[in-house]
Design a protein around this motif. Structure first.
Motif, short mmCIF file in Angstrom:
data_model
loop_
_atom_site.label_atom_id
_atom_site.label_comp_id
_atom_site.label_asym_id
_atom_site.label_seq_id
_atom_site.Cartn_x
_atom_site.Cartn_y
_atom_site.Cartn_z
N SER A 1 34.81 38.88 15.39
CA SER A 1 35.20 37.56 15.88
C SER A 1 33.95 36.74 16.19
O SER A 1 33.11 36.55 15.31
CB SER A 1 36.12 37.71 17.09
OG SER A 1 36.74 36.49 17.42
N CYS B 1 36.93 40.00 11.26
CA CYS B 1 37.76 38.96 11.89
C CYS B 1 36.99 37.65 12.03
O CYS B 1 37.11 36.96 13.03
CB CYS B 1 38.24 39.39 13.28
SG CYS B 1 38.48 41.14 13.53
N ASN C 1 39.01 42.15 7.45
CA ASN C 1 40.01 41.34 8.15
C ASN C 1 41.31 42.10 8.33
O ASN C 1 41.66 42.95 7.52
CB ASN C 1 40.31 40.05 7.37
CG ASN C 1 39.17 39.06 7.43
OD1 ASN C 1 38.40 39.02 8.38
ND2 ASN C 1 39.06 38.24 6.39
N ASP D 1 45.65 38.36 10.57
CA ASP D 1 44.64 37.62 11.33
C ASP D 1 44.55 36.18 10.85
O ASP D 1 44.35 35.92 9.66
CB ASP D 1 43.29 38.32 11.17
CG ASP D 1 42.19 37.70 12.02
OD1 ASP D 1 42.47 36.76 12.78
OD2 ASP D 1 41.05 38.16 11.90
N GLN D 2 44.65 35.23 11.78
CA GLN D 2 44.54 33.82 11.42
C GLN D 2 43.14 33.45 10.96
O GLN D 2 42.94 32.42 10.29
CB GLN D 2 44.94 32.93 12.61
CG GLN D 2 44.01 33.00 13.82
CD GLN D 2 44.35 34.12 14.80
OE1 GLN D 2 44.91 35.13 14.41
NE2 GLN D 2 44.00 33.91 16.05
N PHE D 3 42.15 34.29 11.25
CA PHE D 3 40.78 34.00 10.85
C PHE D 3 40.51 34.40 9.39
O PHE D 3 39.37 34.35 8.95
CB PHE D 3 39.80 34.71 11.79
CG PHE D 3 39.55 33.96 13.07
CD1 PHE D 3 38.32 33.36 13.31
CD2 PHE D 3 40.54 33.84 14.02
CE1 PHE D 3 38.09 32.67 14.48
CE2 PHE D 3 40.33 33.16 15.20
CZ PHE D 3 39.10 32.56 15.44
N ARG D 4 41.55 34.74 8.65
CA ARG D 4 41.40 35.04 7.22
C ARG D 4 41.35 33.77 6.37
O ARG D 4 41.10 33.84 5.17
CB ARG D 4 42.61 35.85 6.72
CG ARG D 4 42.68 37.27 7.16
CD ARG D 4 43.88 37.96 6.50
NE ARG D 4 43.75 37.97 5.05
CZ ARG D 4 44.73 38.30 4.21
NH1 ARG D 4 45.93 38.62 4.69
NH2 ARG D 4 44.53 38.30 2.90
N GLU E 1 38.68 33.42 3.70
CA GLU E 1 38.04 34.69 3.34
C GLU E 1 37.53 34.73 1.90
O GLU E 1 36.49 35.33 1.62
CB GLU E 1 38.96 35.87 3.60
CG GLU E 1 40.23 35.88 2.79
CD GLU E 1 41.16 37.03 3.18
OE1 GLU E 1 42.07 37.31 2.39
OE2 GLU E 1 40.98 37.64 4.24
N SER F 1 46.01 43.07 13.21
CA SER F 1 45.81 41.79 13.89
C SER F 1 44.33 41.46 14.03
O SER F 1 43.45 42.22 13.61
CB SER F 1 46.45 41.84 15.28
OG SER F 1 45.67 42.65 16.15
N HIS F 2 44.06 40.34 14.69
CA HIS F 2 42.70 39.89 14.91
C HIS F 2 41.89 40.91 15.73
O HIS F 2 40.67 41.00 15.58
CB HIS F 2 42.72 38.54 15.63
CG HIS F 2 41.38 37.94 15.86
ND1 HIS F 2 40.57 37.48 14.83
CD2 HIS F 2 40.66 37.73 17.00
CE1 HIS F 2 39.45 37.01 15.32
NE2 HIS F 2 39.47 37.15 16.64
#
Length: 256
Positions: free
Chosen positions: A76, A100, A184, A188-191, A194, A213-214
């Motif tokens: 993160s 992440c 990831n 995960d919303q941070f993908r 990617e 998940s994240h």
């Protein structure tokens, strides 16, 4: 001829938590030296102000103390800090693992985090109580205890968001010539970006963990440690292309 000394690993923690939150990942890397320093504004350094430059300096000093070069693995916020270290001091980084952290930072993506940071500054005690309750409800007591082991640095959120929202992660990565592993969680919303991150370098590889998940590095520390260990061994051997991904991880192109 003696075998090469395994590269040390610097683990870089995420927002709110301390370096100690990564202790179970470190324990899953028994065959090499591992450190997990506190970044400014977190853990034992909670009274300091977080800046990206000071966070990079923290990791650089950790690497220099271990003896460079090192594998740098961050999750993160720590993933972005790790990218900055690799881009600015590539001579110190033999391999980069970013978990992440494949959303290109921007003021748009930072907006909800900025709002949460403002709320924690306005109502710190209430925000801390809500944060602890939500953490326990979403990940269970053991992971929550890991996250809280060095204290929750809620007051640092606004500083982290202000710094990271202006960070050009892709630009920084373009300056790093070494091997990169992006990992990831499928949920995960941070993908979101990617594929752009994977395309930044011919030495970059993307792995997505289905239904994770994240917070998967903290939820699955043994699996995460094995993935970092596999990558690190490949870096040591100079054989990234020939090392297969651990069974618990699958490279996917879908939503996981």
């Amino acid at each position: 001829m003696s075998a090469p000394v395994p590269a040390p690993v610097v683990l870089v923690h995420g927002i709110r938590v301390s370096g100690a939150s990564l202790h179970r990942i470190a324990a899953a890397l028994p065959d090499r030296e591992v450190v997990f320093p506190d970044l400014p504004g977190h853990g034992r350094r909670v009274g300091e102000t977080f800046t990206l430059a000071s966070a990079v300096d923290t990791v650089v000093k950790a690497i220099e103390k271990l003896g460079p070069p090192a594998i740098v693995a961050g999750m993160s916020m720590g993933g972005y800090v790790s990218m900055a270290v690799a881009g600015r001091r590539p001579d110190l980084v033999s391999g980069l693992v970013a978990m992440c952290a494949t959303a290109q930072p921007s003021p748009f993506y930072a907006a909800p985090f900025r709002a949460f940071g403002a709320a924690t500054a306005y109502l710190p005690e209430q925000a801390a109580a809500i944060s602890r309750w939500l953490t326990r409800a979403s990940v269970g007591r053991r992971v929550a205890d890991d996250m809280e082991v060095g204290g929750l640095a809620l007051a640092s959120i606004k500083d982290v968001v202000a710094e990271v929202s202006r960070f050009d992660a892709l630009g920084e990565l373009a300056r790093y010539p070494g091997p990169i592993e992006f990992i990831n969680g499928g949920w995960d919303q941070f993908r979101v970006n990617e594929r752009r991150f994977e395309a930044i370098s011919p030495r970059a590889h993307l792995t997505v963990i289905p239904r994770a998940s994240h917070l998967f590095p903290l939820i699955q520390p043994d699996v995460t440690g094995r993935a970092i260990a596999t990558f690190a061994r490949a870096v040591d051997a100079g054989a990234l292309r020939s090392v297969s991904t651990p069974d618990a991880f699958r490279r996917t192109s879908g939503g996981g």
